[in-house]
Scaffold this motif. Structure first.
Motif, PDB file in Angstrom:
ATOM      1  N   LYS A 280      18.445   5.913  -5.073  1.00 43.35           N
ATOM      2  CA  LYS A 280      19.900   6.263  -4.809  1.00 43.35           C
ATOM      3  C   LYS A 280      20.557   4.383  -4.367  1.00 43.35           C
ATOM      4  O   LYS A 280      20.444   3.852  -3.156  1.00 43.35           O
ATOM      5  CB  LYS A 280      20.448   6.849  -3.625  1.00 43.35           C
ATOM      6  N   VAL A 281      21.710   3.651  -5.169  1.00 44.76           N
ATOM      7  CA  VAL A 281      21.363   2.962  -5.122  1.00 44.76           C
ATOM      8  C   VAL A 281      23.251   3.097  -4.218  1.00 44.76           C
ATOM      9  O   VAL A 281      23.652   3.879  -4.429  1.00 44.76           O
ATOM     10  CB  VAL A 281      22.197   1.969  -6.276  1.00 44.76           C
ATOM     11  N   GLY A 282      23.614   2.067  -4.020  1.00 47.53           N
ATOM     12  CA  GLY A 282      24.841   1.852  -2.885  1.00 47.53           C
ATOM     13  C   GLY A 282      25.965   0.267  -2.851  1.00 47.53           C
ATOM     14  O   GLY A 282      25.138  -0.313  -3.794  1.00 47.53           O
ATOM     15  N   ALA A 283      26.242   0.464  -2.692  1.00 49.78           N
ATOM     16  CA  ALA A 283      28.193  -0.597  -2.795  1.00 49.78           C
ATOM     17  C   ALA A 283      27.657  -1.443  -2.101  1.00 49.78           C
ATOM     18  O   ALA A 283      26.569  -1.229  -1.719  1.00 49.78           O
ATOM     19  CB  ALA A 283      29.174   0.114  -2.387  1.00 49.78           C
ATOM     20  N   GLU A 284      27.736  -2.878  -2.725  1.00 51.25           N
ATOM     21  CA  GLU A 284      28.091  -4.374  -1.724  1.00 51.25           C
ATOM     22  C   GLU A 284      25.954  -4.309  -1.675  1.00 51.25           C
ATOM     23  O   GLU A 284      26.231  -5.296  -0.503  1.00 51.25           O
ATOM     24  CB  GLU A 284      28.512  -4.079  -0.960  1.00 51.25           C
ATOM     25  N   GLY A 285      25.086  -3.904  -2.991  1.00 50.01           N
ATOM     26  CA  GLY A 285      23.901  -4.862  -2.975  1.00 50.01           C
ATOM     27  C   GLY A 285      23.617  -3.607  -1.802  1.00 50.01           C
ATOM     28  O   GLY A 285      21.923  -4.524  -0.932  1.00 50.01           O
ATOM     29  N   VAL A 286      23.968  -2.318  -1.734  1.00 55.72           N
ATOM     30  CA  VAL A 286      22.185  -1.677  -0.449  1.00 55.72           C
ATOM     31  C   VAL A 286      21.744  -0.800  -1.787  1.00 55.72           C
ATOM     32  O   VAL A 286      22.429  -0.286  -3.104  1.00 55.72           O
ATOM     33  CB  VAL A 286      22.745  -0.935   0.182  1.00 55.72           C
ATOM     34  N   PHE A 287      20.488  -0.814  -1.207  1.00 53.31           N
ATOM     35  CA  PHE A 287      19.951   0.303  -2.000  1.00 53.31           C
ATOM     36  C   PHE A 287      18.411   0.973  -1.111  1.00 53.31           C
ATOM     37  O   PHE A 287      17.868   0.491  -0.525  1.00 53.31           O
ATOM     38  CB  PHE A 287      18.956  -0.659  -4.005  1.00 53.31           C
ATOM     39  N   CYS A 288      18.088   1.910  -1.864  1.00 55.45           N
ATOM     40  CA  CYS A 288      16.963   3.068  -0.170  1.00 55.45           C
ATOM     41  C   CYS A 288      16.836   3.545  -1.317  1.00 55.45           C
ATOM     42  O   CYS A 288      16.833   3.963  -3.020  1.00 55.45           O
ATOM     43  CB  CYS A 288      17.697   3.923   0.497  1.00 55.45           C
ATOM     44  N   ALA A 289      14.872   3.943  -1.230  1.00 50.07           N
ATOM     45  CA  ALA A 289      14.319   4.805  -2.629  1.00 50.07           C
ATOM     46  C   ALA A 289      13.115   5.520  -1.042  1.00 50.07           C
ATOM     47  O   ALA A 289      12.999   5.210  -0.721  1.00 50.07           O
ATOM     48  CB  ALA A 289      13.061   3.098  -2.827  1.00 50.07           C
ATOM     49  N   ALA A 290      12.659   6.811  -1.882  1.00 50.69           N
ATOM     50  CA  ALA A 290      12.016   7.184  -1.394  1.00 50.69           C
ATOM     51  C   ALA A 290      10.496   7.519  -2.367  1.00 50.69           C
ATOM     52  O   ALA A 290      10.674   7.509  -3.544  1.00 50.69           O
ATOM     53  CB  ALA A 290      12.654   8.305  -0.750  1.00 50.69           C
ATOM     54  N   LEU A 291       9.224   7.243  -1.975  1.00 52.59           N
ATOM     55  CA  LEU A 291       8.271   7.300  -3.141  1.00 52.59           C
ATOM     56  C   LEU A 291       7.692   7.971  -1.943  1.00 52.59           C
ATOM     57  O   LEU A 291       6.282   8.121  -1.349  1.00 52.59           O
ATOM     58  CB  LEU A 291       7.044   6.275  -2.884  1.00 52.59           C
ATOM     59  N   PRO A 292       6.947   9.774  -2.550  1.00 56.63           N
ATOM     60  CA  PRO A 292       6.668  10.412  -1.747  1.00 56.63           C
ATOM     61  C   PRO A 292       4.459  10.243  -1.714  1.00 56.63           C
ATOM     62  O   PRO A 292       4.270  10.985  -1.140  1.00 56.63           O
ATOM     63  CB  PRO A 292       6.881  11.758  -2.913  1.00 56.63           C
ATOM     64  N   GLU A 293       4.847  10.481  -3.226  1.00 52.38           N
ATOM     65  CA  GLU A 293       2.883  10.284  -3.689  1.00 52.38           C
ATOM     66  C   GLU A 293       2.103   8.984  -2.590  1.00 52.38           C
ATOM     67  O   GLU A 293       1.291   9.181  -2.363  1.00 52.38           O
ATOM     68  CB  GLU A 293       2.668   9.479  -5.120  1.00 52.38           C
ATOM     69  N   ALA A 299      14.419   0.235   1.513  1.00 53.13           N
ATOM     70  CA  ALA A 299      15.581  -0.365   1.590  1.00 53.13           C
ATOM     71  C   ALA A 299      15.822  -1.351   1.503  1.00 53.13           C
ATOM     72  O   ALA A 299      15.593  -2.606   2.635  1.00 53.13           O
ATOM     73  CB  ALA A 299      16.246   0.342   3.364  1.00 53.13           C
ATOM     74  N   LEU A 300      16.356  -2.369   0.853  1.00 49.49           N
ATOM     75  CA  LEU A 300      17.497  -3.381   0.799  1.00 49.49           C
ATOM     76  C   LEU A 300      18.659  -3.544   0.935  1.00 49.49           C
ATOM     77  O   LEU A 300      19.274  -2.821   0.737  1.00 49.49           O
ATOM     78  CB  LEU A 300      16.650  -4.103  -0.480  1.00 49.49           C
ATOM     79  N   LYS A 301      19.028  -5.057   1.738  1.00 50.04           N
ATOM     80  CA  LYS A 301      20.467  -5.171   0.773  1.00 50.04           C
ATOM     81  C   LYS A 301      20.662  -6.374   0.620  1.00 50.04           C
ATOM     82  O   LYS A 301      20.394  -7.886   1.521  1.00 50.04           O
ATOM     83  CB  LYS A 301      20.733  -5.337   3.064  1.00 50.04           C
ATOM     84  N   ILE A 302      21.520  -6.782  -0.042  1.00 51.45           N
ATOM     85  CA  ILE A 302      22.146  -8.768  -1.283  1.00 51.45           C
ATOM     86  C   ILE A 302      23.027  -8.773  -0.129  1.00 51.45           C
ATOM     87  O   ILE A 302      24.000  -7.533  -0.296  1.00 51.45           O
ATOM     88  CB  ILE A 302      21.857  -7.924  -2.452  1.00 51.45           C
ATOM     89  N   ASP A 303      22.763  -9.871   0.129  1.00 55.21           N
ATOM     90  CA  ASP A 303      24.069 -10.199   1.415  1.00 55.21           C
ATOM     91  C   ASP A 303      25.371 -10.329   0.823  1.00 55.21           C
ATOM     92  O   ASP A 303      26.405 -10.323   1.384  1.00 55.21           O
ATOM     93  CB  ASP A 303      23.586 -11.842   1.698  1.00 55.21           C
ATOM     94  N   ASP A 304      25.007 -11.280  -0.586  1.00 53.26           N
ATOM     95  CA  ASP A 304      26.527 -11.420  -1.331  1.00 53.26           C
ATOM     96  C   ASP A 304      27.047 -10.270  -1.781  1.00 53.26           C
ATOM     97  O   ASP A 304      27.987  -9.933  -3.357  1.00 53.26           O
ATOM     98  CB  ASP A 304      26.244 -12.441  -1.872  1.00 53.26           C
ATOM     99  N   GLY A 305      26.642  -8.874  -1.605  1.00 55.49           N
ATOM    100  CA  GLY A 305      26.973  -8.214  -2.452  1.00 55.49           C
ATOM    101  C   GLY A 305      26.691  -7.476  -4.087  1.00 55.49           C
ATOM    102  O   GLY A 305      27.039  -6.344  -4.734  1.00 55.49           O
TER     103      GLY A 305
END
Length: 359
Positions: A280-293, A299-305
């Motif tokens: 799931k992407v978020g604005a300003e360079g944020v991203f999350c993911a879940a990997l059940p297996e 979670a990640l954040k790109i500084d310049d968005g």
């Protein structure tokens, strides 16, 4: 964090990427953009891979720094919709729950389903407080303009999430007007869920209005990754929370088109991974993911968005974990290393994960 060793593990066991870069002034370089033989641009950021026990499986940069998660945590914001009994009370299925987790493209398949959901709870587009914008999907935006129509709140990429908020308010007999306010029961309920899932005290955390007007809370990146790990592996959660998470996770994985749309990272990556990965992407360079297996959260954040960097960084991390097999990599190749082209369509460079991230 709920695990007292989590913070220490993060600094003890992460890969060695970026040590020189951090000393030189800032977060490590996660993504590079080439043109010809030259690296033309660089994107710095931070990222974390963690399990629900707090064990760190990879980290880059400052994972303790609070960030606004924006739309990357819609799966967490959807938990009260199920946990409160609202989803069952209105007979919601996987499609509605997927839309509650979505930043959709405003395509007809998105808009029509959100409108039908609103009708199911006795409300309409007029009750949405998310604001309006043209559809993210270019073809849908062009079609709207060609029909001389204006976009509505239904086209807002967050309209599914907001309909979920309204559904919970209606079910619990709360005022629907002003449901976007920080002090409204809908948002306070979500704040409690965020605290419980991230393991972070957020009562005094900085907050601001998100693009869709709801509060967005500053949460340490390690807390976001930990929450995603608990979605991936919810066995330590109370039974009602675990059941809600499993139901949301199932819907999230089952309907990648509804979560994003045509040509979007989340849809194409989840389709390529056949439900093994939920992103799931978020604005300003944020991203999350879940990997059940794997029982992992990311979670990640790109500084310049920059979205281009966030997409590539997430794809590189999924590859590093091993969540992309050869067939998946073929399908998701344009996200692992999107090409830079001239206006005539000639490839002259690439956006790629930096050496330490790509592994």
């Amino acid at each position: 964090m709920t695990d007292p060793h989590h913070h220490d593990h993060a600094h003890a066991h992460g890969p060695a990427i970026g040590t020189a870069d951090l000393a030189a002034g800032g977060a490590p370089i996660l993504v590079e953009v080439t043109r010809g033989s030259v690296v033309e641009s660089r994107h710095r950021g931070s990222a974390l891979i963690v399990d629900r026990h707090g064990g760190v499986h990879g980290h880059w940069g400052d994972i303790s720094r609070p960030v606004y998660a924006r739309s990357a945590i819609k799966s967490l914001q959807a938990i009260p919709l199920v946990e409160s009994g609202a989803a069952d009370a209105f007979g919601l299925g996987d499609e509605e729950l997927a839309l509650a987790c979505a930043s959709h493209g405003g395509e007809p398949g998105h808009v029509e389903r959100v409108a039908a959901w609103l009708a199911k709870i006795g409300l309409s587009e007029a009750d949405l407080e998310c604001g309006t914008h043209l559809p993210f999907h270019e073809g849908s935006a062009h079609a709207l303009v060609c029909r001389h129509e204006h976009p509505s709140a239904l086209h807002n990429n967050c309209s599914g999430k907001h309909t979920g908020f309204l559904t919970t308010a209606v079910h619990l007999g709360e005022k629907t007007k002003g449901y976007i306010r920080y002090d409204h029961p809908v948002q306070q309920r979500i704040l409690g869920v965020l605290e419980q899932m991230t393991g972070c005290g957020l009562g005094d955390a900085p907050w601001a209005a998100d693009g869709c007007s709801i509060p967005t809370i500053a949460i340490p990146l390690e807390g976001l990754a930990f929450a995603m790990a608990r979605i991936a592996d919810p066995d330590d959660l109370p039974s009602s929370r675990r059941d809600a998470v499993l139901r949301i996770r199932k819907a999230w994985a089952a309907h990648p088109f509804l979560v994003a749309g045509t040509g979007r990272f989340d849809t194409e990556m989840m389709q390529a991974c056949h439900g093994r990965v939920m992103t799931k992407v978020g604005a300003e360079g944020v991203f999350c993911a879940a990997l059940p297996e794997y029982g992992l959260g990311v979670a990640l954040k790109i500084d310049d968005g920059a979205d281009r960097a966030a997409n590539v960084a997430m794809a590189a991390i999924l590859k590093r974990i091993g969540a992309l097999d050869d067939a998946d990599q073929d399908a998701a190749g344009r996200w692992l290393a999107p090409e830079i082209k001239t206006r005539q369509g000639v490839t002259v460079g690439v956006v790629r994960g930096a050496e330490g991230l790509a592994g």
